[in-house]
Design an enzyme around this catalytic site. Structure first.
Site, mmCIF file in Angstrom:
data_model
loop_
_atom_site.group_PDB
_atom_site.id
_atom_site.type_symbol
_atom_site.label_atom_id
_atom_site.label_comp_id
_atom_site.label_asym_id
_atom_site.label_seq_id
_atom_site.Cartn_x
_atom_site.Cartn_y
_atom_site.Cartn_z
ATOM 1 N N GLU A 1 -9.844 1.822 -7.192
ATOM 2 C CA GLU A 1 -10.655 0.696 -7.089
ATOM 3 C C GLU A 1 -12.417 0.946 -6.837
ATOM 4 O OE1 GLU A 1 -8.071 -2.059 -3.738
ATOM 5 O OE2 GLU A 1 -7.620 -0.092 -3.187
ATOM 6 N N GLU B 1 -8.342 -9.412 5.093
ATOM 7 C CA GLU B 1 -9.129 -9.245 4.271
ATOM 8 C C GLU B 1 -9.339 -9.918 3.409
ATOM 9 O OE1 GLU B 1 -7.224 -6.503 1.495
ATOM 10 O OE2 GLU B 1 -5.934 -5.279 3.103
ATOM 11 N N ARG C 1 0.903 3.382 -5.104
ATOM 12 C CA ARG C 1 0.558 3.203 -3.628
ATOM 13 C C ARG C 1 2.376 1.896 -3.728
ATOM 14 N NH1 ARG C 1 -4.262 -0.591 -2.537
ATOM 15 N NH2 ARG C 1 -3.613 -3.057 -2.342
ATOM 16 N N HIS D 1 -14.907 -2.112 -7.129
ATOM 17 C CA HIS D 1 -14.212 -3.199 -5.444
ATOM 18 C C HIS D 1 -15.439 -3.653 -4.685
ATOM 19 C CE1 HIS D 1 -12.570 -5.665 -2.766
ATOM 20 N NE2 HIS D 1 -11.377 -5.722 -3.539
ATOM 21 N N ASN E 1 0.943 -2.100 5.103
ATOM 22 C CA ASN E 1 -0.124 -2.897 4.274
ATOM 23 C C ASN E 1 0.521 -3.200 3.098
ATOM 24 O OD1 ASN E 1 -3.157 -3.209 3.969
ATOM 25 N ND2 ASN E 1 -2.536 -2.661 1.638
ATOM 26 N N GLU E 2 0.621 -5.193 3.697
ATOM 27 C CA GLU E 2 0.693 -6.121 2.356
ATOM 28 C C GLU E 2 2.038 -5.625 1.558
ATOM 29 O OE1 GLU E 2 -2.132 -6.417 -0.844
ATOM 30 O OE2 GLU E 2 -3.259 -7.820 0.705
ATOM 31 N N TRP F 1 -9.044 -6.282 -9.726
ATOM 32 C CA TRP F 1 -7.984 -6.135 -10.201
ATOM 33 C C TRP F 1 -7.313 -7.635 -11.552
ATOM 34 C CZ3 TRP F 1 -6.188 -11.179 -7.579
ATOM 35 C CH2 TRP F 1 -6.522 -10.981 -6.323
HETATM 36 C C1 GAL Z 1 -5.602 -5.913 -1.265
HETATM 37 C C2 GAL Z 1 -5.604 -4.633 -0.747
HETATM 38 C C3 GAL Z 1 -6.375 -3.622 -0.081
HETATM 39 C C4 GAL Z 1 -6.942 -3.891 -2.006
HETATM 40 C C5 GAL Z 1 -7.259 -5.515 -1.597
HETATM 41 C C6 GAL Z 1 -7.875 -5.349 -3.326
HETATM 42 O O1 GAL Z 1 -4.410 -6.492 -1.775
HETATM 43 O O2 GAL Z 1 -4.553 -4.871 0.701
HETATM 44 O O3 GAL Z 1 -5.663 -2.096 -0.342
HETATM 45 O O4 GAL Z 1 -6.498 -3.279 -2.487
HETATM 46 O O5 GAL Z 1 -6.124 -6.099 -2.528
HETATM 47 O O6 GAL Z 1 -8.625 -6.906 -3.157
#
Ligand code: GAL
Length: 681
Positions: free
Chosen positions: A373, A325, A128, A376, A166-167, A333
């Site tokens: 993910e 978030e 991504r 997660h 995003n980020e 991760w």
């Molecule tokens: C963030 C990201 C999310 C998701 C999350 C997982 O950094 O914005 O989309 O990937 O991590 O922890």
């Protein structure tokens, strides 16, 4: 369109607007990715969101490929339906521009938008953030998507906020392609005016790396030995600005379509220097929003969380921020992904809220079964709703609804400021150093930890923040100090503040060049002491102070130049030399700490400094109890978070919004109390 065109320079002035918040009360919810599920699940989702008290979801972050199925061919039917369901359910939407994840067809048609790494290899589709901020082709497709989505949904009653990308920089921080090189060169021309200016700033006489025109400059691509620290730092700055230009372009497209909707993007303010310079980005968002994930390997997770929250608040002290978030439990991760202990979800979320967030949002609503993910955690776990995670999600929703009156208030003003700056951190990371492997913010984390254990609130600030309102200002290993910051610290001390500067501060100027005349160069006059040489200690080695204290890692040979020695080195090559110094400055004072103190020595020294400045904890607390107060127009709420297993007593009078009953003075182990304090009569 050519592969690269000059992109608009970043706006300079602050452009944040004061708009109403996306929801009344606290925002509660998370990233919602309905495109991964079928319509029967969407109906179930809205029912469960209502059950848990969800008020806001972030929709469409990674949905570009599900919306624009091929170049210019859009399918909005599913998103229309999801928005309708959410709106019927009374759930507000933070609608994302989907540019964090370009669709496969775009990478197939235009692989040149993918970033190139230091070795000159272009990444492939499949990840991504597969785009280069300097690519004009990318910009054109991204803005077309943003405008198409904006035109369709700007007036939708469910849409209350825009979430741009995003980020930023989370996967595409640096790109070394030719378009980036060209963009970098125009950035350098704006910064330096002439190539001589650049040569002087970077000191290119070293190794004979003089440039005779900007056209000769390249990004710091792979070379056989270390690169110039000035080039590295400017490339970091440029990369942040290039991403900001893209953010601003998307933001402005949305702003034109919906002038009254707040627009933001989610930062990653953590415990190290960022991938972007948050201080220069923050004025361009209407609400500072942050993502934070606890780190399994961090021995002080609750304090690391507090450091991130205090830093996020420090980016805009005039308004609440928003936790965009965090996780309900394990992420996927880290090397060993740790699940949260019972109660930890609620404690984590409310620690952020206590420190100024106007809500708690998660990644993500429903745990995915496929995609990278799939392992997660989510608000709705794979195992369903008869689970610890779901029960705690619902409990958090209940608490946030019960404490809605706190939303909009601010954390009470801190009397202590602690500097931790992205650009200064980048400067430390750029190139070879006296000591490798020492994280840029290690000292900031250590001094923050000592304050956290003492229950003393601090604002963690970038180098550009105003320092006027603080009694104590800590400057822990802030490697790069510009003249404005040096003047600000001097003025604060003259006005009565205590400024404490540690080793590895003020060593370089804005070009990452050493400031001569003794360390800490930029702050030498302020502290009235100057080190002539560093004495870096070896692993496991320590040194003693007189009359007491142990230091590790870093020591210095210091000359007094107006300051007095408060502690001296005992034993070793520095025996008898000044280690900690103090100098009166106007109505205040400046300390210099030339060594890395161990926990005990740091706590002792800070105790002395805080007592001298008359700073105490805002609430006397027991070990393991985190206490933070939010205030608004004469009202106040005390958040009491018990990180331990044992019950703890706390002195506060008022109604506990968590239980709805008068606070009985006890915070049971592992729980949180939010006390609406009775005004002092
Ligand atoms: C963030 C990201 C999310 C998701 C999350 C997982 O950094 O914005 O989309 O990937 O991590 O922890």
């Amino acid at each position: 369109m050519p592969a690269s065109v000059p992109l608009a320079p970043v706006l300079t002035g602050p452009t944040r607007r004061d708009l109403s918040r996306p929801v009344q009360g606290f925002a509660f919810g998370g990233d919602y990715n309905p495109e991964q599920w079928t319509e029967d699940v969407w109906v179930e989702d809205v029912r469960l969101m209502r059950e848990a008290g969800v008020t806001l979801v972030t929709l469409g972050v990674f949905a570009w490929g599900s919306l624009e199925l091929a170049d210019g061919e859009w399918d909005f039917a599913w998103l229309d339906r999801v928005l309708e369901l959410l709106h019927e359910g009374g759930i507000a939407v933070d609608l994302a521009t989907p540019t964090a994840s370009p669709p496969i067809w775009l990478h197939q048609e235009h692989p040149e938008i993918l970033p190139v790494n230091r070795s000159g290899q272009r990444y492939w589709q499949g990840g991504r953030l597969g785009w280069c901020a300097s690519s004009a082709v990318w910009r054109r497709y991204a803005l077309r998507a943003v405008t198409t989505i904006g035109e369709r949904y700007a007036a939708h009653p469910a849409v209350r906020m825009w979430h741009v990308g995003n980020e930023f920089g989370g996967g595409n921080r640096h790109c070394y392609c030719d378009a980036s090189a060209e963009h970098f060169r125009s950035w350098l021309e704006r910064r330096y005016g002439t190539v001589d200016g650049l040569n002087t700033a970077w000191g290119t006489a070293f190794w004979g790396h003089r440039y005779s025109s900007f056209a000769q400059v390249l990004p710091p691509r792979d070379s056989e030995s270390a690169q110039n620290p000035g080039l590295l730092l400017d490339f970091d700055r440029f990369s942040s600005d290039a991403l900001l230009e893209h953010y601003v372009a998307e933001r402005d497209a949305l702003r034109e379509l919906s002038p009254d909707l707040p627009i933001t993007t989610n930062f990653m303010v953590g415990s190290g220097p960022g991938v972007i310079d948050h201080a220069s980005w923050a004025p361009h968002v209407d609400v500072v929003a942050n993502d934070h994930y606890t780190l399994a390997a961090d021995p002080e997770r609750a304090q690391e969380l507090a450091f991130s929250a205090d830093r996020t608040r420090g980016l805009d002290r005039m308004r609440p921020w928003l936790l965009m978030e965090h996780s309900t439990s394990a992420v996927n991760w880290q090397p060993r992904n740790r699940s949260k202990a019972p109660g930890e979800l609620v404690r984590n979320s409310l620690s952020h809220v206590a420190r100024g967030s106007d809500g708690a949002l998660f990644f993500q609503w429903r745990a995915s079964t496929a995609g990278s993910e799939q392992w997660h955690s989510g608000m709705v776990p794979h195992a369903g709703t008869d689970t610890k995670v779901w029960r705690e999600v619902a409990e958090l929703g209940r608490i946030l609804a019960a404490s809605a009156e706190v939303a909009g208030s601010l954390v009470e003003p801190a009397r202590v400021a602690l500097l931790a700056d992205d650009v200064a951190g980048w400067a430390w990371q750029a190139g070879q150093k006296p000591l490798h492997g020492l994280p840029a913010f290690h000292a900031a984390r250590e001094w923050h930890r000592t304050l956290w254990h003492a229950g003393v609130l601090c604002d963690v600030l970038p180098r550009t923040a105003s320092l006027e309102d603080y009694s104590v200002i800590l400057v822990p290993a802030v490697y790069l100090v510009e003249p404005e910051l040096a003047r600000g610290l001097e003025a604060a001390a003259r006005g009565g503040a205590t400024v404490l500067v540690t080793y590895a501060s003020g060593l370089v100027d804005e070009s990452n060049r050493v400031i001569r005349g003794g360390y800490p160069g930029a702050l030498r006059d302020l502290v009235g002491a100057a080190a002539e040489e560093f004495f870096v200690l070896q692993d496991g080695e320590c040194s003693a102070l007189e009359p007491a204290g142990t230091v590790t890692t870093w020591t210095e040979l210091v000359q007094l130049r107006g300051a007095e020695a408060v502690r001296r080195y005992r034993g070793g090559v520095l025996d008898g030399e000044p280690a900690l110094t103090r100098r009166r400055v106007g109505m205040g004072e400046a300390w210099y700490v030339s060594a890395r103190l161990d926990d005990e020595a740091r706590a002792d020294l800070l105790g002395e400094v805080l007592a001298g400045a008359g700073v105490t904890a805002s609430v006397p607390v027991a070990p393991g109890l985190e206490a933070v107060r939010r205030t608004a127009s004469g009202r106040s709420w005390l958040f009491l978070i018990n990180h331990g297993d044992e019950d703890v007593r706390a002195s506060a009078r008022g109604t506990d919004l968590v239980t709805g009953a008068p606070f009985d003075g006890v915070v049971p182990g592992g729980t949180v109390r939010i006390v609406r304090e009775e005004p002092l009569s």
